[in-house]
Design a protein around this motif. Structure first.
Motif, PDB file in Angstrom:
ATOM      1  N   ASN A  35       0.819  -1.218   0.000  1.00 46.10           N
ATOM      2  CA  ASN A  35       0.000   0.000   0.000  1.00 46.10           C
ATOM      3  C   ASN A  35       0.848   1.260   0.000  1.00 46.10           C
ATOM      4  N   TYR A  36       0.279   2.303  -0.585  1.00 46.59           N
ATOM      5  CA  TYR A  36       0.967   3.598  -0.686  1.00 46.59           C
ATOM      6  C   TYR A  36      -0.014   4.722  -0.468  1.00 46.59           C
ATOM      7  N   ILE A  37       0.525   5.832   0.035  1.00 44.99           N
ATOM      8  CA  ILE A  37      -0.225   7.086  -0.008  1.00 44.99           C
ATOM      9  C   ILE A  37       0.453   7.951  -1.061  1.00 44.99           C
ATOM     10  N   PHE A  53      15.057  11.312   0.565  1.00 46.53           N
ATOM     11  CA  PHE A  53      13.637  11.164   0.263  1.00 46.53           C
ATOM     12  C   PHE A  53      12.870  10.765   1.521  1.00 46.53           C
ATOM     13  N   GLN A  54      11.649  11.288   1.615  1.00 45.34           N
ATOM     14  CA  GLN A  54      10.754  10.910   2.713  1.00 45.34           C
ATOM     15  C   GLN A  54       9.314  10.971   2.200  1.00 45.34           C
ATOM     16  N   VAL A  55       8.395  10.324   2.914  1.00 44.02           N
ATOM     17  CA  VAL A  55       6.989  10.439   2.537  1.00 44.02           C
ATOM     18  C   VAL A  55       6.655  11.928   2.564  1.00 44.02           C
ATOM     19  N   ALA A  82      16.765  -2.436   2.598  1.00 47.29           N
ATOM     20  CA  ALA A  82      17.914  -1.863   3.289  1.00 47.29           C
ATOM     21  C   ALA A  82      17.684  -0.374   3.576  1.00 47.29           C
ATOM     22  N   GLY A  83      17.029   0.327   2.621  1.00 49.07           N
ATOM     23  CA  GLY A  83      16.798   1.769   2.767  1.00 49.07           C
ATOM     24  C   GLY A  83      16.003   2.063   4.032  1.00 49.07           C
ATOM     25  N   TYR A  84      14.941   1.297   4.256  1.00 50.45           N
ATOM     26  CA  TYR A  84      14.102   1.539   5.445  1.00 50.45           C
ATOM     27  C   TYR A  84      14.900   1.264   6.724  1.00 50.45           C
ATOM     28  N   LEU A  85      15.652   0.161   6.741  1.00 51.84           N
ATOM     29  CA  LEU A  85      16.373  -0.183   7.972  1.00 51.84           C
ATOM     30  C   LEU A  85      17.455   0.851   8.296  1.00 51.84           C
ATOM     31  N   LYS A  86      17.994   1.477   7.253  1.00 49.63           N
ATOM     32  CA  LYS A  86      18.969   2.549   7.506  1.00 49.63           C
ATOM     33  C   LYS A  86      18.251   3.752   8.114  1.00 49.63           C
ATOM     34  N   ARG A  87      17.061   4.065   7.563  1.00 43.20           N
ATOM     35  CA  ARG A  87      16.303   5.202   8.136  1.00 43.20           C
ATOM     36  C   ARG A  87      15.927   4.898   9.580  1.00 43.20           C
ATOM     37  N   TYR A  88      15.515   3.645   9.832  1.00 35.98           N
ATOM     38  CA  TYR A  88      15.111   3.240  11.186  1.00 35.98           C
ATOM     39  C   TYR A  88      16.303   3.381  12.143  1.00 35.98           C
ATOM     40  N   VAL A 128      13.950  -8.847   4.426  1.00 38.56           N
ATOM     41  CA  VAL A 128      14.685  -7.671   3.926  1.00 38.56           C
ATOM     42  C   VAL A 128      15.254  -8.040   2.561  1.00 38.56           C
ATOM     43  N   VAL A 129      15.061  -7.163   1.569  1.00 36.66           N
ATOM     44  CA  VAL A 129      15.744  -7.385   0.292  1.00 36.66           C
ATOM     45  C   VAL A 129      16.850  -6.341   0.156  1.00 36.66           C
ATOM     46  N   SER A 130      18.005  -6.810  -0.271  1.00 33.73           N
ATOM     47  CA  SER A 130      19.156  -5.899  -0.355  1.00 33.73           C
ATOM     48  C   SER A 130      20.260  -6.506  -1.215  1.00 33.73           C
ATOM     49  N   ARG A 131      20.871  -5.637  -2.023  1.00 34.76           N
ATOM     50  CA  ARG A 131      22.075  -6.068  -2.739  1.00 34.76           C
ATOM     51  C   ARG A 131      23.312  -5.689  -1.943  1.00 34.76           C
ATOM     52  N   SER A 132      23.273  -4.507  -1.311  1.00 34.44           N
ATOM     53  CA  SER A 132      24.476  -3.984  -0.651  1.00 34.44           C
ATOM     54  C   SER A 132      24.769  -4.679   0.675  1.00 34.44           C
ATOM     55  N   LEU A 133      23.755  -5.196   1.341  1.00 32.56           N
ATOM     56  CA  LEU A 133      23.859  -5.714   2.717  1.00 32.56           C
ATOM     57  C   LEU A 133      24.466  -4.658   3.649  1.00 32.56           C
ATOM     58  N   MET A 200       4.246  -6.023   1.543  1.00 36.34           N
ATOM     59  CA  MET A 200       5.423  -5.237   1.213  1.00 36.34           C
ATOM     60  C   MET A 200       5.209  -3.849   1.804  1.00 36.34           C
ATOM     61  N   THR A 201       6.167  -3.363   2.604  1.00 32.24           N
ATOM     62  CA  THR A 201       5.921  -2.086   3.295  1.00 32.24           C
ATOM     63  C   THR A 201       6.867  -0.984   2.847  1.00 32.24           C
ATOM     64  N   THR A 202       7.671  -1.233   1.832  1.00 27.43           N
ATOM     65  CA  THR A 202       8.668  -0.220   1.513  1.00 27.43           C
ATOM     66  C   THR A 202       8.453   0.425   0.141  1.00 27.43           C
ATOM     67  N   GLN A 208       8.534  -2.878  -7.557  1.00 28.50           N
ATOM     68  CA  GLN A 208       8.830  -3.307  -8.925  1.00 28.50           C
ATOM     69  C   GLN A 208       9.329  -4.758  -8.968  1.00 28.50           C
ATOM     70  N   ILE A 209      10.054  -5.167  -7.939  1.00 27.08           N
ATOM     71  CA  ILE A 209      10.524  -6.564  -7.868  1.00 27.08           C
ATOM     72  C   ILE A 209       9.310  -7.506  -7.865  1.00 27.08           C
ATOM     73  N   LEU A 210       8.282  -7.128  -7.101  1.00 26.11           N
ATOM     74  CA  LEU A 210       7.080  -7.971  -7.013  1.00 26.11           C
ATOM     75  C   LEU A 210       6.305  -7.961  -8.329  1.00 26.11           C
TER      76      LEU A 210
HETATM   77  N1  LIG Z   1       4.104   7.283   0.392  1.00 26.03           N
HETATM   78  C1  LIG Z   1       4.223   6.026   0.743  1.00 26.03           C
HETATM   79  O1  LIG Z   1       3.229   5.341   0.958  1.00 26.03           O
HETATM   80  C2  LIG Z   1       5.587   5.391   0.882  1.00 26.03           C
HETATM   81  C3  LIG Z   1       5.688   4.058   1.246  1.00 26.03           C
HETATM   82  C4  LIG Z   1       6.954   3.487   1.349  1.00 26.03           C
HETATM   83  C5  LIG Z   1       8.085   4.256   1.105  1.00 26.03           C
HETATM   84  N2  LIG Z   1       7.931   5.549   0.777  1.00 26.03           N
HETATM   85  C6  LIG Z   1       9.104   6.393   0.491  1.00 26.03           C
HETATM   86  O2  LIG Z   1       9.686   5.978  -0.731  1.00 26.03           O
HETATM   87  C7  LIG Z   1      11.075   6.324  -0.726  1.00 26.03           C
HETATM   88  C8  LIG Z   1      11.881   5.147  -1.220  1.00 26.03           C
HETATM   89  O3  LIG Z   1      11.825   4.094  -0.282  1.00 26.03           O
HETATM   90  P1  LIG Z   1      12.981   3.015  -0.087  1.00 26.03           P
HETATM   91  O4  LIG Z   1      14.258   3.543  -0.613  1.00 26.03           O
HETATM   92  O5  LIG Z   1      12.930   2.520   1.310  1.00 26.03           O
HETATM   93  O6  LIG Z   1      12.446   1.814  -0.949  1.00 26.03           O
HETATM   94  P2  LIG Z   1      12.895   1.187  -2.334  1.00 26.03           P
HETATM   95  O7  LIG Z   1      13.062   2.233  -3.350  1.00 26.03           O
HETATM   96  O8  LIG Z   1      11.893   0.138  -2.646  1.00 26.03           O
HETATM   97  O9  LIG Z   1      14.293   0.512  -2.014  1.00 26.03           O
HETATM   98  C9  LIG Z   1      14.520  -0.201  -0.829  1.00 26.03           C
HETATM   99  C10 LIG Z   1      15.784  -0.997  -0.849  1.00 26.03           C
HETATM  100  O10 LIG Z   1      15.580  -2.154  -1.625  1.00 26.03           O
HETATM  101  C11 LIG Z   1      16.816  -2.613  -2.116  1.00 26.03           C
HETATM  102  N3  LIG Z   1      16.616  -2.985  -3.519  1.00 26.03           N
HETATM  103  C12 LIG Z   1      16.092  -2.241  -4.513  1.00 26.03           C
HETATM  104  N4  LIG Z   1      16.073  -2.950  -5.656  1.00 26.03           N
HETATM  105  C13 LIG Z   1      16.602  -4.165  -5.363  1.00 26.03           C
HETATM  106  C14 LIG Z   1      16.830  -5.351  -6.111  1.00 26.03           C
HETATM  107  N5  LIG Z   1      16.538  -5.426  -7.413  1.00 26.03           N
HETATM  108  N6  LIG Z   1      17.348  -6.420  -5.480  1.00 26.03           N
HETATM  109  C15 LIG Z   1      17.639  -6.356  -4.164  1.00 26.03           C
HETATM  110  N7  LIG Z   1      17.447  -5.271  -3.403  1.00 26.03           N
HETATM  111  C16 LIG Z   1      16.930  -4.198  -3.999  1.00 26.03           C
HETATM  112  C17 LIG Z   1      17.823  -1.467  -2.002  1.00 26.03           C
HETATM  113  O11 LIG Z   1      18.806  -1.869  -1.062  1.00 26.03           O
HETATM  114  P3  LIG Z   1      20.334  -2.067  -1.540  1.00 26.03           P
HETATM  115  O12 LIG Z   1      20.851  -0.710  -1.811  1.00 26.03           O
HETATM  116  O13 LIG Z   1      20.969  -2.733  -0.394  1.00 26.03           O
HETATM  117  O14 LIG Z   1      20.281  -2.932  -2.761  1.00 26.03           O
HETATM  118  C18 LIG Z   1      16.990  -0.311  -1.454  1.00 26.03           C
HETATM  119  O15 LIG Z   1      17.629   0.419  -0.463  1.00 26.03           O
HETATM  120  C19 LIG Z   1      11.403   6.734   0.714  1.00 26.03           C
HETATM  121  O16 LIG Z   1      11.496   8.120   0.784  1.00 26.03           O
HETATM  122  C20 LIG Z   1      10.214   6.266   1.523  1.00 26.03           C
HETATM  123  O17 LIG Z   1       9.967   7.087   2.646  1.00 26.03           O
HETATM  124  C21 LIG Z   1       6.722   6.145   0.633  1.00 26.03           C
END
Ligand SMILES: NC(=O)c1ccc[n+]([C@@H]2O[C@H](COP(=O)([O-])OP(=O)(O)OC[C@H]3O[C@@H](n4cnc5c(N)ncnc54)[C@H](OP(=O)(O)O)[C@@H]3O)[C@@H](O)[C@H]2O)c1
Length: 284
Positions: A35-37, A53-55, A82-88, A128-133, A200-202, A208-210
């Protein structure tokens, strides 16, 4: 404050009524939701003054956050990145909590009780999904007998960092050469746990992966009736290549409309809650 509480009361329970656990049982396999806003143009995030970036504050509000948590409360496992856990790690309580908000004393402890009453763990397991760990696992993620499962690249899964995660109690699963394949994630969760609802909460890259793996069933959208004005490089949208309404194979259902809501920047907004359901889910 009182007004805000009244607004939250107005929508309370509407997503719990969706009974996602029951829906998963009916379809006989895990249900995958997100879900998203966003604003009128699907903008979900905006660059803040510190360049991160932030909501968008024009969107963030307590009613949406309550409904976000009602969906999360129905999940056996959440998928974050990984992005969310870094923010957390850097912002702690200031970031939106999806780690232990259902625990006793947490902001949504009553939903935690609801979970336990409905046979779920107090808080969902964490993927958690992450390439960088390049992230740390918060200790709260392991509380109450929860599982933490990290999906990463083949190389990543053989790295020193992966060894460290395994030592701390997490599972690390190889799930792709260049990046994580959503099909591997779903197969693993289907085979290795009693996961009925996966949420999926991030952000948009994990969404896009999903979508690439064609495993997303329902995309809940809260659409705020306003346009965020910003340079395109300063915003992120739900999808990078199209509008949500053009997502092929999904059908939209409006759920609720709400006026007079106060956003976190103090402005009064209107918003519509709705869900894009995969065609084969729409009949249930
Ligand atoms: N408005 C809303 O409802 C809403 C909801 C959620 C998030 N947001 C905002 O959206 C912005 C982006 O969020 P985000 O950076 O946490 O999420 P994201 O863009 O989905 O990326 C999250 C993490 O996923 C990993 N990743 C991405 N593609 C991958 C792949 N193909 N394989 C493996 N890992 C992959 C990356 O970690 P690695 O670098 O380690 O690969 C990345 O840090 C944030 O500002 C957040 O606050 C808004």
């Amino acid at each position: 404050m009182k007004e805000m509480e009244q607004k939250v009361k107005e929508i309370e329970g509407i997503y719990l009524e969706f009974d996602l656990q029951g829906l998963a049982k009916k379809i006989g396999r895990p249900l995958v939701i997100a879900n998203y806003i966003c604003d009128k143009n699907d903008v979900i995030a905006k660059k803040s003054e510190n360049g991160e970036f932030q909501v968008a504050p024009e969107l963030k509000n307590a009613s949406d956050w309550r409904l976000f948590q009602e969906l999360t409360a129905q999940a056996d496992v959440i998928i974050t990145g990984a992005g969310y856990l870094k923010r957390y790690a850097s912002l702690g309580e200031k970031t939106q909590n999806v780690i232990d908000q259902f625990s006793e004393g947490g902001q949504f402890a009553s939903l935690g009780q609801w979970r336990v009453g409905n046979g779920l763990k107090r808080n969902p397991d964490i993927v958690v999904v992450s390439r960088s760990l390049d992230f740390e696992i918060p200790s709260a993620a392991f509380a109450d007998d929860r599982k933490v499962i990290i999906f990463t690249t083949f190389d990543g899964s053989a790295s020193e960092k992966a060894k460290e995660y395994r030592k701390s109690g997490a599972a690390v699963v190889p799930a792709g050469k260049e990046g994580v394949d959503g099909r591997v994630v779903l197969n693993y969760l289907t085979d290795n746990g009693k996961y009925k609802v996966i949420k999926m909460t991030t952000g948009p890259r994990v969404l896009q992966i999903l979508l690439n793996a064609d495993v997303l069933d329902e995309l809940f959208i809260t659409r705020v009736d306003k346009e965020i004005k910003a340079d395109p490089s300063d915003v992120q949208t739900v999808l990078h290549d199209r509008k949500v309404k053009d997502l092929p194979g999904f059908r939209y259902e409006q759920v609720f409309h709400q006026d007079g809501v106060t956003a976190s920047n103090g402005e009064t907004i209107s918003q519509g809650f709705g869900v894009y359901k995969k065609d084969n889910i729409s009949n249930f």
